[in-house]
Design an enzyme around this catalytic site. Structure first.
Site, PDB file in Angstrom:
ATOM      1  N   PRO A  63       0.839  -1.200   0.000  1.00  9.21           N
ATOM      2  CA  PRO A  63       0.000   0.000   0.000  1.00  9.21           C
ATOM      3  C   PRO A  63       0.873   1.248   0.000  1.00  9.21           C
ATOM      4  O   PRO A  63       1.732   1.427   0.865  1.00  9.21           O
ATOM      5  CB  PRO A  63      -0.780  -0.126   1.318  1.00  9.21           C
ATOM      6  N   ALA A  95       0.497   5.620  -0.972  1.00 17.77           N
ATOM      7  CA  ALA A  95      -0.529   6.644  -1.125  1.00 17.77           C
ATOM      8  C   ALA A  95      -0.390   7.401  -2.443  1.00 17.77           C
ATOM      9  O   ALA A  95       0.694   7.483  -3.027  1.00 17.77           O
ATOM     10  CB  ALA A  95      -0.445   7.629   0.038  1.00 17.77           C
ATOM     11  N   TYR A 127      -5.706   2.190   8.189  1.00 11.97           N
ATOM     12  CA  TYR A 127      -5.189   2.948   9.319  1.00 11.97           C
ATOM     13  C   TYR A 127      -6.333   3.036  10.335  1.00 11.97           C
ATOM     14  O   TYR A 127      -7.347   3.707  10.082  1.00 11.97           O
ATOM     15  CB  TYR A 127      -4.754   4.347   8.905  1.00 11.97           C
ATOM     16  N   ASP A 151       2.956   1.102  12.271  1.00 10.92           N
ATOM     17  CA  ASP A 151       4.136   1.915  12.581  1.00 10.92           C
ATOM     18  C   ASP A 151       3.948   3.405  12.301  1.00 10.92           C
ATOM     19  O   ASP A 151       4.916   4.136  12.141  1.00 10.92           O
ATOM     20  CB  ASP A 151       5.363   1.391  11.821  1.00 10.92           C
ATOM     21  N   HIS A 163       8.474   0.703   6.778  1.00 11.07           N
ATOM     22  CA  HIS A 163       7.802   1.772   6.040  1.00 11.07           C
ATOM     23  C   HIS A 163       8.738   2.415   5.021  1.00 11.07           C
ATOM     24  O   HIS A 163       8.673   3.629   4.763  1.00 11.07           O
ATOM     25  CB  HIS A 163       7.256   2.831   7.003  1.00 11.07           C
ATOM     26  N   ARG A 179      10.729   5.501   6.087  1.00 12.03           N
ATOM     27  CA  ARG A 179      10.040   6.796   6.145  1.00 12.03           C
ATOM     28  C   ARG A 179       9.540   7.147   7.542  1.00 12.03           C
ATOM     29  O   ARG A 179       9.048   8.256   7.751  1.00 12.03           O
ATOM     30  CB  ARG A 179       8.841   6.785   5.190  1.00 12.03           C
ATOM     31  N   GLY A 229      10.539  -3.532   1.547  1.00  9.22           N
ATOM     32  CA  GLY A 229      11.639  -2.641   1.874  1.00  9.22           C
ATOM     33  C   GLY A 229      12.943  -3.022   1.204  1.00  9.22           C
ATOM     34  O   GLY A 229      13.576  -3.999   1.593  1.00  9.22           O
ATOM     35  N   GLY A 230      13.340  -2.279   0.178  1.00  9.87           N
ATOM     36  CA  GLY A 230      14.652  -2.445  -0.426  1.00  9.87           C
ATOM     37  C   GLY A 230      14.751  -3.447  -1.554  1.00  9.87           C
ATOM     38  O   GLY A 230      15.833  -3.623  -2.121  1.00  9.87           O
ATOM     39  N   ARG A 242      14.898  -4.666  -5.051  1.00  9.95           N
ATOM     40  CA  ARG A 242      15.130  -4.011  -6.336  1.00  9.95           C
ATOM     41  C   ARG A 242      15.501  -4.973  -7.459  1.00  9.95           C
ATOM     42  O   ARG A 242      15.547  -4.570  -8.622  1.00  9.95           O
ATOM     43  CB  ARG A 242      16.254  -2.955  -6.197  1.00  9.95           C
TER      44      ARG A 242
END
Length: 384
Positions: free
Chosen positions: A108, A110, A161, A189, A279, A282, A311-312, A314
């Protein structure tokens, strides 16, 4: 259709944020050849305004965790096995009992319309074609009805949320159930926003400027549900999970778990899954890279619930390493927005296909004929 010319399609932006976050232009696929996710990142930066790029790539504080999310993967080496019949390599797997074509799904994130006018509708169509899971965020540029209508056969989870008003939570849950969502992803978080310096320098005050429009379903004239607050409840805690479990039978996935202690509490509170995530660097800076935290969480749950991570990631090698460390699948965040910024729906398809192809290649070269054959024996941690 230009994104600014039709502000009614937006679920979240105020007029202030709309004017600074829209794409700078469009590029057709014939104008460029992008062969890896890094290529998409470089092209997306050229395509987006500085404010938009800073929002997409923004990290907390000094960006220690943001950078370590990627660097941590490079500290892991592969131990391939050879002389195996790899004439037929299968990337399919299941999450929460539903088959997907590759263990590569969409996190997810935004405001997809900052990258492409059709926003989440384009993302949903690409995910549907790839036969993977798309976790649609609370803060989307279009209504849930519009997104689901764009990809009616898609595999969708909903990221919630949790709000202080439990009537709002209940109505949101009932709404996503009616739309056919298959799970609730609770982001844990973000009791407050992390210290995102880029947004401050650009005077992009998300907490003040971002809001959701009327959340009524199409055709519904009377509804007490007016709008979600910009951030979730700061008082939401473990004991409140039972309130969610009373109002839904959907599987509950907790996103943002980083420690064995919280993983054990998740088990105790009967959730169905965990997304190991910081996150994207962030929120709280200087926490563990997701791939490093993954080992701790997987060990704590002992196979009793499914564990995922974001996260990360690639490259296909990164996906392979995450699976070897116990992730059921990985979720992509920023690379999806890069794809959108470059080519819209087709860009998202390309990003997903590149990663799936790279995973297939490194599975073949490592002697893994199926996802089930990917094991911890495949990896070794470098001393570098």
């Amino acid at each position: 259709m230009n994104a600014v010319s039709n502000p009614s399609v937006y679920s979240i932006f105020t007029a202030v944020s709309l004017t600074v976050l829209v794409p700078t232009g469009e590029i057709t696929g014939s104008e460029m050849t992008l062969v890896c996710l890094a290529d998409f990142k470089a092209q997306a930066q050229k395509q987006l305004s500085k404010t938009s790029w800073d929002f997409v790539e923004g990290e907390a504080d000094d960006g220690i965790t943001y950078n370590d999310n990627m660097a941590a993967f490079k500290r892991i080496r592969l131990r391939p096995r050879y002389l195996r019949d790899v004439s037929n390599v299968d990337t399919r797997t299941t999450i929460q009992g539903q088959e997907i074509d590759a263990p590569i799904c969409i996190s997810p994130t935004a405001f997809h319309s900052i990258a492409w006018p059709d926003g989440e509708k384009s993302t949903a169509r690409a995910a549907q074609e790839a036969n993977i899971c798309y976790v649609i965020g609370s803060y989307s540029s279009y209504t849930l009805e519009d997104i689901v209508a764009a990809a009616p056969r898609g595999f969708h989870w909903f990221q919630l949320y949790v709000q202080p008003d439990w009537d709002i939570n209940k109505q949101m849950v009932q709404r996503v159930e009616a739309l056919g969502f298959k799970a609730l992803v609770i982001t844990v978080d973000v009791p407050i926003l992390g210290n995102r310096r880029g947004n401050k320098r650009n005077e992009l005050n998300l907490e003040a400027n971002i809001k959701l429009k009327d959340l009524r379903s199409p055709g519904e004239k009377n509804c007490t549900l007016s709008a979600l607050s910009s951030l979730p409840s700061t008082s939401f805690c473990w004991k409140d999970l039972s309130l969610l479990q009373r109002i839904t039978r959907l599987p509950i996935i907790l996103k943002g778990i980083l420690t064995k202690e919280d993983a054990e509490l998740a088990l105790k509170h009967n959730v169905q899954g965990i997304i190991v995530s910081n996150h994207g660097g962030r929120q709280l800076d200087e926490v563990l890279a997701s791939i490093d935290a993954l080992r701790e969480v997987v060990a704590a749950v002992k196979g009793k619930i499914e564990v995922y991570m974001d996260g990360g990631v690639r490259t296909g090698n990164d996906v392979l390493k995450a699976l070897a460390l116990g992730a059921r699948c990985i979720f992509l965040g920023r690379p999806i927005l890069w794809g959108l910024a470059c080519k819209g729906e087709h860009g998202v398809k390309e990003v997903l296909n590149i990663l799936k192809t790279e995973l297939h290649t490194c599975m073949t070269l490592s002697g893994c004929r199926s996802v089930s054959e990917i094991s911890p024996d495949l990896i070794q941690f470098s001393r570098l």
